[in-house]
Design a protein around this motif. Structure first.
Motif, short mmCIF file in Angstrom:
data_model
loop_
_atom_site.label_atom_id
_atom_site.label_comp_id
_atom_site.label_asym_id
_atom_site.label_seq_id
_atom_site.Cartn_x
_atom_site.Cartn_y
_atom_site.Cartn_z
N GLU A 1 0.83 -1.20 0.00
CA GLU A 1 0.00 0.00 0.00
C GLU A 1 0.86 1.26 0.00
N ALA A 2 1.95 1.23 0.76
CA ALA A 2 2.85 2.39 0.81
C ALA A 2 3.49 2.63 -0.55
N GLU A 3 3.91 1.56 -1.20
CA GLU A 3 4.54 1.68 -2.52
C GLU A 3 3.55 2.26 -3.53
N LYS A 4 2.32 1.80 -3.52
CA LYS A 4 1.32 2.30 -4.45
C LYS A 4 1.02 3.78 -4.22
N ALA A 5 1.15 4.21 -2.96
CA ALA A 5 0.86 5.61 -2.64
C ALA A 5 2.08 6.51 -2.85
N GLY A 6 3.21 5.92 -3.24
CA GLY A 6 4.42 6.71 -3.44
C GLY A 6 5.11 7.09 -2.14
N VAL A 7 4.81 6.34 -1.08
CA VAL A 7 5.37 6.62 0.25
C VAL A 7 6.73 5.96 0.40
N ASN A 8 7.67 6.68 0.97
CA ASN A 8 8.95 6.10 1.36
C ASN A 8 8.77 5.50 2.75
N LEU A 9 8.60 4.19 2.82
CA LEU A 9 8.31 3.52 4.08
C LEU A 9 9.59 3.02 4.73
N LYS A 10 9.83 3.49 5.94
CA LYS A 10 10.97 3.02 6.72
C LYS A 10 10.46 1.96 7.68
N PHE A 11 10.90 0.72 7.50
CA PHE A 11 10.36 -0.42 8.23
C PHE A 11 11.31 -0.87 9.33
N ALA A 12 10.76 -1.14 10.52
CA ALA A 12 11.55 -1.64 11.64
C ALA A 12 10.83 -2.83 12.27
N ASP A 13 11.51 -3.97 12.32
CA ASP A 13 10.97 -5.19 12.92
C ASP A 13 11.42 -5.25 14.38
N ALA A 14 10.46 -5.25 15.32
CA ALA A 14 10.79 -5.20 16.74
C ALA A 14 11.09 -6.56 17.35
N GLN A 15 10.87 -7.63 16.60
CA GLN A 15 11.12 -8.99 17.08
C GLN A 15 10.43 -9.25 18.43
#
Length: 323
Positions: free
Chosen positions: A53-67
Motif C-alpha cells: 500500500e505504501a509503494e502504491k501511494a508513493g510513500v517512502n516507508l521506513k520499516f523496523a521489525d521489533a522482534q
C-alpha cells in the motif's frame, strides 16, 4: 484507550483492495512503520500489505521489525522522530508503556497511527487507531461455540495471545462474555501461546496431558489461527481427531486455518483483515493535506467463517497475499 467514534469499513477480502487512490497526496512522504515482528502468518501478511500500500501511494516507508520486544519498538520510534519522518505507524507489542515516546512524537509534530492493537495512553497522543473490535472477535468465536454445542457439557481450553497485548486481553474478554450465560460451557485451562504456532502446539500438549489425554475436552479456543494450527497438530499427535473429537475455533482467517478446515480439522475462524495500512494512509492523507481529523477509532469488520464458506476456495484466494 478512549474511543470517541467508530466507523465501519468493508471487511473480508474486499478490504484488501487498494485505497491508495485516496492517499495520492502522500506521494513523496516518508513514513516510519514499527512492526511487532513476524510471530504469525497474519503478521507477515500485514507487513506485506502495508509495504504494498505504501509503494502504491508513493510513500517512502521506513520499516523496523521489533522482534516481539517493546524496547525495540520504542528505539525505532525514537529513530523515526530523529529522522523527521512525516508520520509513524505502530503495531504495538503490548498496551502499556507508550506515554513517553508518543509524547515525544507529538512534541515533534509527527502524527502517529496505531495499527491492529490499542495502547493504554491518552488518546490525544496519537492521531487514530485502525483495528478490529477485538472484544467482538472473541464474542463471535464464543457465540459460535455456544450455538454449536447446544446444551451439552463443553470443557474448553484456551490458548491466549501475548500477555499484556490488547488482542489477548480483549479476545479473552469477548469470549468469556459470550459463554457467561451458558454454564455448560466452561474454560478449564487457559495459558499463553504467545501467538506462535510452536508455542500453541507446546501448550496444547500440556493441556492434553493435564486433562487425561484430552478425551473429556470439547473444544480449544485460540486467540489466533497460528496457535490453533499448532494445537491441531498436538491433538493429532495425541491420537484424537481435531475438528470432531475436539472442536477448534480461532481468530484471524489465515490460509492455513482454511486448509485445516477443508481437511475437517478446524471448525470456525473469525477474520481479521491484514489491510490496516489502507485506512491508515487515507486518514494520514486527509490530515496532512487537508487538516481533517479522523475518528479516534477506525474499526474493521469481524466476519465468521465455517466449513460452509468454501474453505478450499478461501485458502486459494488468500495464499498469495503475504501470509
Amino acid at each position: 484507550m478512549s474511543v470517541l467514534h467508530r466507523i465501519a469499513l468493508a471487511g473480508g477480502l474486499s478490504a484488501l483492495a487498494s485505497t491508495t487512490a485516496l492517499a495520492a497526496g502522500l506521494d513523496g512522504k516518508t513514513i516510519g512503520f514499527s512492526q511487532i515482528g513476524s510471530e504469525s502468518g497474519w503478521r507477515a501478511a500485514e507487513t506485506a500489505v502495508t509495504k504494498s500500500e505504501a509503494e502504491k501511494a508513493g510513500v517512502n516507508l521506513k520499516f523496523a521489525d521489533a522482534q516481539q520486544k517493546q524496547e525495540n519498538q520504542i528505539k525505532a520510534v525514537r529513530g523515526f522522530i530523529a529522522q523527521g519522518v512525516d508520520a509513524i505507524l505502530i503495531a504495538p507489542v503490548v498496551a502499556t508503556g507508550w506515554d513517553d515516546v508518543l509524547s515525544e512524537a507529538k512534541d515533534a509534530g509527527i502524527p502517529v497511527v496505531l495499527l491492529d492493537r490499542g495502547v493504554d495512553a491518552p488518546d490525544d497522543l496519537y492521531l487514530t487507531s485502525v483495528a478490529s473490535d477485538q472484544v467482538k472477535e472473541g464474542r463471535v468465536a464464543g457465540d459460535w461455540l455456544v450455538n454449536e454445542v447446544g446444551d451439552r457439557e463443553c470443557k474448553v481450553v484456551e490458548l491466549q495471545g501475548t500477555v499484556g497485548s490488547s488482542p489477548a486481553i480483549n479476545r479473552k474478554t469477548g469470549f468469556e462474555e459470550a459463554i457467561a450465560d451458558h454454564p455448560n460451557v466452561t474454560i478449564v485451562r487457559s495459558q499463553t501461546g504467545d501467538f506462535t504456532r510452536s508455542k500453541g502446539k507446546e501448550v496444547m500438549e500440556g493441556f492434553l496431558k493435564a486433562e487425561g489425554g484430552g478425551s473429556d475436552l470439547c473444544a480449544v479456543y485460540a486467540h489466533n489461527d497460528d496457535m490453533a494450527v499448532g494445537a491441531i497438530q498436538a491433538i493429532k499427535d495425541a491420537g484424537l481427531k481435531p475438528g470432531s473429537d475436539i472442536l477448534v475455533v480461532s481468530i484471524d482467517a489465515v490460509p492455513d486455518i482454511f486448509a485445516a478446515m477443508a481437511a475437517g480439522e478446524a471448525n470456525a475462524t473469525v477474520e481479521l483483515t491484514p489491510n490496516m495500512a489502507g485506512p491508515a494512509l487515507e486518514a494520514l492523507d486527509a490530515y496532512l493535506n487537508g487538516g481533517t481529523e479522523p475518528p479516534k477509532a477506525i474499526i474493521t469488520e469481524s466476519k465468521l467463517y465455517t466449513p460452509a464458506d468454501d474453505p478450499q476456495g478461501e485458502y486459494d484466494r488468500r495464499k498469495g497475499l503475504g501470509y
